[in-house]
Write a protein that holds these residues in place. Structure first.
Motif, PDB file in Angstrom:
ATOM      1  N   SER A   1       0.899  -1.431  -0.180  1.00 23.98           N
ATOM      2  CA  SER A   1       0.139  -0.406  -0.069  1.00 23.98           C
ATOM      3  C   SER A   1       1.298   0.912  -0.475  1.00 23.98           C
ATOM      4  N   ALA A   2       0.582   2.464  -0.105  1.00 19.45           N
ATOM      5  CA  ALA A   2       0.968   4.160   0.335  1.00 19.45           C
ATOM      6  C   ALA A   2       1.802   3.771   1.331  1.00 19.45           C
ATOM      7  N   ILE A   3       1.341   3.499   2.655  1.00 19.72           N
ATOM      8  CA  ILE A   3       2.855   3.410   3.711  1.00 19.72           C
ATOM      9  C   ILE A   3       3.053   2.634   3.804  1.00 19.72           C
ATOM     10  N   GLY A   4       2.965   0.643   3.046  1.00 20.45           N
ATOM     11  CA  GLY A   4       3.777  -0.176   2.906  1.00 20.45           C
ATOM     12  C   GLY A   4       5.328   0.568   1.932  1.00 20.45           C
ATOM     13  N   GLN A   5       5.171   1.139   1.293  1.00 20.86           N
ATOM     14  CA  GLN A   5       5.953   1.414   0.536  1.00 20.86           C
ATOM     15  C   GLN A   5       6.838   2.758   1.643  1.00 20.86           C
ATOM     16  N   ALA A   6       6.178   3.220   1.768  1.00 16.44           N
ATOM     17  CA  ALA A   6       6.651   3.940   2.659  1.00 16.44           C
ATOM     18  C   ALA A   6       8.065   4.170   3.377  1.00 16.44           C
ATOM     19  N   ALA A   7       7.019   3.216   4.334  1.00 18.55           N
ATOM     20  CA  ALA A   7       7.710   1.356   5.460  1.00 18.55           C
ATOM     21  C   ALA A   7       8.948   1.559   4.455  1.00 18.55           C
ATOM     22  N   SER A   8       9.163   0.651   3.291  1.00 19.36           N
ATOM     23  CA  SER A   8      10.067   0.533   2.571  1.00 19.36           C
ATOM     24  C   SER A   8      10.885   1.122   2.182  1.00 19.36           C
ATOM     25  N   ASN A   9      10.618   2.258   1.789  1.00 19.16           N
ATOM     26  CA  ASN A   9      11.223   4.012   1.364  1.00 19.16           C
ATOM     27  C   ASN A   9      12.058   3.966   2.682  1.00 19.16           C
ATOM     28  N   TYR A  10      12.061   4.344   3.930  1.00 21.61           N
ATOM     29  CA  TYR A  10      12.024   4.450   4.999  1.00 21.61           C
ATOM     30  C   TYR A  10      12.881   3.477   5.315  1.00 21.61           C
ATOM     31  N   TRP A  11      13.136   2.628   5.354  1.00 25.00           N
ATOM     32  CA  TRP A  11      13.683   1.402   5.839  1.00 25.00           C
ATOM     33  C   TRP A  11      15.323   1.466   5.233  1.00 25.00           C
ATOM     34  N   LEU A  12      15.276   1.264   3.959  1.00 20.49           N
ATOM     35  CA  LEU A  12      16.289   1.699   2.632  1.00 20.49           C
ATOM     36  C   LEU A  12      17.067   2.506   3.575  1.00 20.49           C
ATOM     37  N   GLN A  13      16.445   3.834   3.825  1.00 20.26           N
ATOM     38  CA  GLN A  13      17.305   4.986   3.766  1.00 20.26           C
ATOM     39  C   GLN A  13      17.958   5.137   5.394  1.00 20.26           C
ATOM     40  N   ILE A  14      17.694   4.192   6.467  1.00 19.20           N
ATOM     41  CA  ILE A  14      18.004   3.861   7.443  1.00 19.20           C
ATOM     42  C   ILE A  14      19.673   4.076   7.606  1.00 19.20           C
ATOM     43  N   PRO A  15      20.799   3.755   6.261  1.00 17.31           N
ATOM     44  CA  PRO A  15      21.922   4.324   6.571  1.00 17.31           C
ATOM     45  C   PRO A  15      22.634   5.653   5.870  1.00 17.31           C
ATOM     46  N   ASP A  16      21.539   6.200   5.752  1.00 14.91           N
ATOM     47  CA  ASP A  16      21.770   7.814   5.166  1.00 14.91           C
ATOM     48  C   ASP A  16      21.434   8.208   6.357  1.00 14.91           C
TER      49      ASP A  16
ATOM     50  N   SER B   1      21.904   6.908  10.085  1.00 18.45           N
ATOM     51  CA  SER B   1      22.655   5.812  10.472  1.00 18.45           C
ATOM     52  C   SER B   1      24.210   5.874   9.878  1.00 18.45           C
ATOM     53  N   LEU B   2      25.045   6.325   9.746  1.00 20.95           N
ATOM     54  CA  LEU B   2      26.011   6.154   8.767  1.00 20.95           C
ATOM     55  C   LEU B   2      26.595   4.974   9.228  1.00 20.95           C
ATOM     56  N   PHE B   3      26.889   4.449  10.742  1.00 19.86           N
ATOM     57  CA  PHE B   3      27.595   3.202  10.896  1.00 19.86           C
ATOM     58  C   PHE B   3      26.526   1.801  11.000  1.00 19.86           C
ATOM     59  N   VAL B   4      25.972   2.340  10.248  1.00 19.72           N
ATOM     60  CA  VAL B   4      24.304   0.516   9.789  1.00 19.72           C
ATOM     61  C   VAL B   4      24.191   0.281   7.841  1.00 19.72           C
ATOM     62  N   GLU B   5      25.024  -1.001   8.324  1.00 18.42           N
ATOM     63  CA  GLU B   5      24.317  -2.265   7.029  1.00 18.42           C
ATOM     64  C   GLU B   5      23.487  -2.416   6.999  1.00 18.42           C
ATOM     65  N   LEU B   6      21.791  -2.905   6.406  1.00 17.53           N
ATOM     66  CA  LEU B   6      21.571  -3.506   6.322  1.00 17.53           C
ATOM     67  C   LEU B   6      21.384  -4.190   4.750  1.00 17.53           C
ATOM     68  N   GLY B   7      20.884  -5.837   5.976  1.00 24.24           N
ATOM     69  CA  GLY B   7      20.463  -6.960   5.239  1.00 24.24           C
ATOM     70  C   GLY B   7      19.308  -6.785   4.473  1.00 24.24           C
ATOM     71  N   VAL B   8      18.612  -7.944   4.014  1.00 22.33           N
ATOM     72  CA  VAL B   8      17.274  -8.054   3.259  1.00 22.33           C
ATOM     73  C   VAL B   8      16.014  -7.865   3.974  1.00 22.33           C
ATOM     74  N   HIS B   9      15.030  -7.594   4.371  1.00 20.81           N
ATOM     75  CA  HIS B   9      13.991  -6.611   4.878  1.00 20.81           C
ATOM     76  C   HIS B   9      12.893  -7.103   4.039  1.00 20.81           C
ATOM     77  N   VAL B  10      11.020  -7.098   4.369  1.00 24.28           N
ATOM     78  CA  VAL B  10      10.512  -7.830   4.011  1.00 24.28           C
ATOM     79  C   VAL B  10       9.336  -6.889   5.003  1.00 24.28           C
ATOM     80  N   ILE B  11       8.488  -6.575   3.374  1.00 30.48           N
ATOM     81  CA  ILE B  11       7.567  -5.630   4.675  1.00 30.48           C
ATOM     82  C   ILE B  11       5.993  -6.703   4.063  1.00 30.48           C
ATOM     83  N   MET B  12       5.538  -6.760   5.304  1.00 30.82           N
ATOM     84  CA  MET B  12       4.379  -7.851   5.733  1.00 30.82           C
ATOM     85  C   MET B  12       3.299  -6.937   5.944  1.00 30.82           C
TER      86      MET B  12
END
Length: 180
Positions: free
Chosen positions: A50-65, A67-78
């Motif tokens: 949904s639009a909220i799900g897309q926002a959640a996915s976008n914000y997840w991918l922006q976490i390293p922006d 918190s520069l000390f963070v790397e992301l592995g896989v994620h899934v929005i359910m």
């Protein structure tokens, strides 16, 4: 009838032997309030955001922006929760600086766990705040479950198993205990 252990109910789910600002990989699960299906639906074993799900996915991918000390592995929005792997990977200099000059870090004297500015809790909190601001523009009653679940990933085998669990989660939705 046996009374529930109050200490267990009110106590922290965090491992008392671990400092959550230490470098490491963490499997995180974050639920929506009352496990409401805000993020979309599963169709043919695929998540349709949904639009909220897309926002959640976008914000997840922006976490390293943020918190520069963070790397992301896989994620899934359910439909009602998010699974993801967060890897804290601070440089030696960052670790020394935090330990040497803790007074430079923001503090919250009410928090019994100490400063919460560069650890797993602060990362999850920042993510939830970002999604909430966007989501409430769409649905004013959007909310998160108060806490989140985490698991310290201790070795490569566990990382691989969790990675596979996350990417296969939409295919197992009909059997998911979090479905409601």
């Amino acid at each position: 009838m046996k009374k529930p252990n109050k200490k267990h109910i009110n106590g922290s789910a965090r491992a008392n032997f671990w400092d959550y600002d230490w470098n490491g990989s963490y499997f995180v699960t974050i639920f929506t309030k009352n496990r409401g299906h805000f993020f979309g639906e599963i169709e043919n074993s695929q998540m349709q955001l949904s639009a909220i799900g897309q926002a959640a996915s976008n914000y997840w991918l922006q976490i390293p922006d943020h918190s520069l000390f963070v790397e992301l592995g896989v994620h899934v929005i359910m439909p009602n929760h998010i699974h993801g792997i967060i890897k804290i990977n601070k440089s030696r200099e960052e670790i020394i600086s935090e330990k040497k000059y803790p007074s430079l870090l923001p503090t919250n004297s009410r928090n019994i766990f100490g400063p919460q500015s560069r650890n797993l809790a602060s990362i999850v909190r920042g993510f939830k705040v970002g999604v909430t601001k966007e989501a409430k523009r769409i649905l004013p009653y959007f909310g998160w479950q108060k806490l989140y679940h985490d698991h310290i990933i201790r070795d490569e085998r566990a990382y691989h198993n969790i990675h596979n669990y996350i990417i296969n989660n939409p295919q197992k939705w009909n059997d998911d205990c979090f479905r409601q």
